[in-house]
Motif scaffolding. Structure first.
Motif, short mmCIF file in Angstrom:
data_model
loop_
_atom_site.label_atom_id
_atom_site.label_comp_id
_atom_site.label_asym_id
_atom_site.label_seq_id
_atom_site.Cartn_x
_atom_site.Cartn_y
_atom_site.Cartn_z
N ASP A 1 0.84 -1.19 0.00
CA ASP A 1 0.00 0.00 0.00
C ASP A 1 0.88 1.25 0.00
OD1 ASP A 1 -2.18 1.64 0.09
OD2 ASP A 1 -2.44 1.49 2.27
N ALA A 2 1.61 1.44 -1.08
CA ALA A 2 2.42 2.64 -1.24
C ALA A 2 1.84 3.43 -2.40
CB ALA A 2 3.87 2.27 -1.50
N ASN A 3 2.09 4.73 -2.39
CA ASN A 3 1.51 5.56 -3.46
C ASN A 3 2.37 5.60 -4.70
OD1 ASN A 3 3.59 7.07 -2.53
ND2 ASN A 3 2.40 8.93 -2.09
N LYS A 4 3.43 4.78 -4.70
CA LYS A 4 4.31 4.70 -5.88
C LYS A 4 4.96 3.32 -5.88
CE LYS A 4 6.39 8.36 -4.16
NZ LYS A 4 7.31 9.49 -3.90
N PRO A 5 5.38 2.83 -7.03
CA PRO A 5 5.94 1.47 -7.08
C PRO A 5 7.25 1.35 -6.32
CG PRO A 5 6.15 2.56 -9.22
CD PRO A 5 5.29 3.44 -8.38
N ILE A 6 7.47 0.15 -5.75
CA ILE A 6 8.71 -0.19 -5.08
C ILE A 6 9.58 -0.96 -6.07
CG2 ILE A 6 9.78 -1.31 -3.09
CD1 ILE A 6 7.77 0.80 -2.25
N ILE A 7 10.73 -0.42 -6.41
CA ILE A 7 11.65 -1.08 -7.32
C ILE A 7 12.72 -1.77 -6.48
CG2 ILE A 7 13.31 -0.71 -9.20
CD1 ILE A 7 11.58 1.82 -9.88
N PHE A 8 12.94 -3.06 -6.74
CA PHE A 8 13.84 -3.84 -5.88
C PHE A 8 14.67 -4.82 -6.71
CE2 PHE A 8 10.09 -6.41 -6.47
CZ PHE A 8 10.51 -7.73 -6.45
N GLY A 9 15.78 -5.28 -6.10
CA GLY A 9 16.61 -6.31 -6.68
C GLY A 9 16.59 -7.53 -5.77
N HIS A 10 17.78 -8.10 -5.49
CA HIS A 10 17.98 -9.14 -4.48
C HIS A 10 17.46 -10.52 -4.88
CE1 HIS A 10 18.76 -10.81 -0.57
NE2 HIS A 10 17.50 -10.97 -0.25
N THR A 11 16.21 -10.60 -5.32
CA THR A 11 15.63 -11.88 -5.72
C THR A 11 15.56 -11.95 -7.25
OG1 THR A 11 14.27 -12.01 -3.72
CG2 THR A 11 13.58 -13.34 -5.60
N PRO A 12 16.28 -12.91 -7.86
CA PRO A 12 16.21 -13.00 -9.33
C PRO A 12 14.77 -13.15 -9.82
CG PRO A 12 18.02 -14.33 -8.50
CD PRO A 12 17.24 -13.87 -7.29
N THR A 13 14.44 -12.40 -10.84
CA THR A 13 13.06 -12.38 -11.33
C THR A 13 12.63 -13.73 -11.89
OG1 THR A 13 13.78 -11.52 -13.48
CG2 THR A 13 13.15 -9.92 -11.82
N LYS A 14 13.60 -14.56 -12.29
CA LYS A 14 13.28 -15.90 -12.79
C LYS A 14 12.58 -16.73 -11.71
CE LYS A 14 14.41 -18.56 -16.55
NZ LYS A 14 13.65 -19.79 -16.33
N GLY A 15 12.80 -16.38 -10.46
CA GLY A 15 12.11 -17.07 -9.37
C GLY A 15 10.73 -16.51 -9.08
N LEU A 16 10.39 -15.38 -9.70
CA LEU A 16 9.11 -14.73 -9.49
C LEU A 16 8.18 -14.87 -10.69
CD1 LEU A 16 10.51 -11.43 -7.89
CD2 LEU A 16 9.49 -13.36 -6.66
N GLN A 17 8.75 -15.25 -11.81
CA GLN A 17 8.00 -15.39 -13.06
C GLN A 17 8.76 -16.37 -13.96
OE1 GLN A 17 7.99 -11.35 -14.56
NE2 GLN A 17 10.17 -11.36 -14.97
N LYS A 18 8.30 -16.56 -15.17
CA LYS A 18 8.89 -17.58 -16.04
C LYS A 18 10.13 -17.12 -16.80
CE LYS A 18 4.58 -20.15 -16.72
NZ LYS A 18 3.55 -20.60 -17.70
N HIS A 19 10.44 -15.84 -16.74
CA HIS A 19 11.61 -15.33 -17.48
C HIS A 19 12.42 -14.39 -16.61
CE1 HIS A 19 9.70 -11.36 -18.05
NE2 HIS A 19 8.58 -12.03 -18.18
N ALA A 20 13.60 -14.02 -17.09
CA ALA A 20 14.54 -13.23 -16.29
C ALA A 20 14.45 -11.73 -16.56
CB ALA A 20 15.97 -13.71 -16.56
N GLY A 21 13.44 -11.32 -17.31
CA GLY A 21 13.25 -9.89 -17.56
C GLY A 21 12.71 -9.18 -16.33
#
Length: 248
Positions: free
Chosen positions: A176-196
């Protein structure tokens, strides 16, 4: 500034980082570069990456602290108080980038000698890492290394530990923030099907997992829109790139 360029989790892969800056045609006079931490460990050129990032900061880049950067600082202070996981998760590569031949004695006594040598010979690097902030807030977004504590009414009250290390509690929560949170640390391949770049529920993940064989991402914010660019491990290893900055 024309563009905001965000990159995270370089992990000592200086060549790939330089190639990505070349690919997006980074111009310090016109672009705001924002780096989200983890400059060291695992890759072959941690010391050189820190030196390069220090130069970028001197030319206007915003540089945040990552958990690996913080881990290294803790080890430099007192190796006996740091988990062996530091050495197993890329710390040895970082130490080696400073001291080169290490031998096969990894005792606490030997590690203390290594830490003392690095502290004494590279005080500017230590000061640089110690001074890195945990977050950066832009009018249109927030940048952190790992995430924020979703239970905090004010995200700025997130603990240092969570800014640097949080994963599932942040990933699985509605933020619940009024703007997006941009983060690293966790490879996106573990959050979705690709590394983009990962776009989800007011969260934008940018760690492409380059050090694990995937890609180094750059999130670009320009004229109220997010776009992305990347260099892949395959591109770098096959030499399909060009040099941007001359080496010192």
């Amino acid at each position: 500034m024309n563009r905001n360029l965000m990159i995270s989790d370089i992990h000592g892969h200086l060549n790939a980082f330089e190639q990505l800056l070349a690919k997006v045609d980074y111009q310090p006079a016109h672009d705001q570069l924002i780096l989200l931490g983890d400059y060291i460990d695992r890759g072959p050129a941690s010391k050189e990456t820190i030196e390069f990032v220090m130069d970028l900061q001197a030319n206007g880049a915003i540089v945040l602290r990552g958990n690996h950067d913080d881990w290294f600082l803790q080890w430099l202070q007192d190796p006996s108080q740091v988990s062996p996981n530091f050495l197993l998760n890329g710390g040895m590569e970082t130490i080696q980038s400073y001291l080169h031949e290490l031998g096969d004695d990894f005792s606490i006594q030997k590690q203390t000698e290594w830490a003392t040598s690095i502290r004494e010979n590279h005080p500017t690097h230590i000061n640089f890492l110690n001074d890195l902030p945990l977050y950066y807030e832009h009018e249109a977004f927030i940048c952190v290394h790992a995430g924020i504590d979703p239970l905090q009414i004010d995200w700025k009250n997130t603990s240092k530990e969570d800014f640097l290390w949080i994963r599932k509690e942040f990933h699985n929560s509605i933020i619940d923030a009024n703007k997006p949170i941009i983060f690293g640390h966790t490879p996106t391949k573990g959050l979705q099907k690709h590394a983009g770049i990962y776009f989800n529920d007011n969260k934008i993940g940018i760690d492409g997992g380059y050090t694990f064989g995937y890609q180094l991402n750059c999130l670009i914010y320009e004229q109220n829109e997010f776009t992305e660019a990347a260099v892949t491990k395959e591109e770098i290893e096959n030499g399909m790139t060009r040099q941007l900055f001359p080496r010192k």
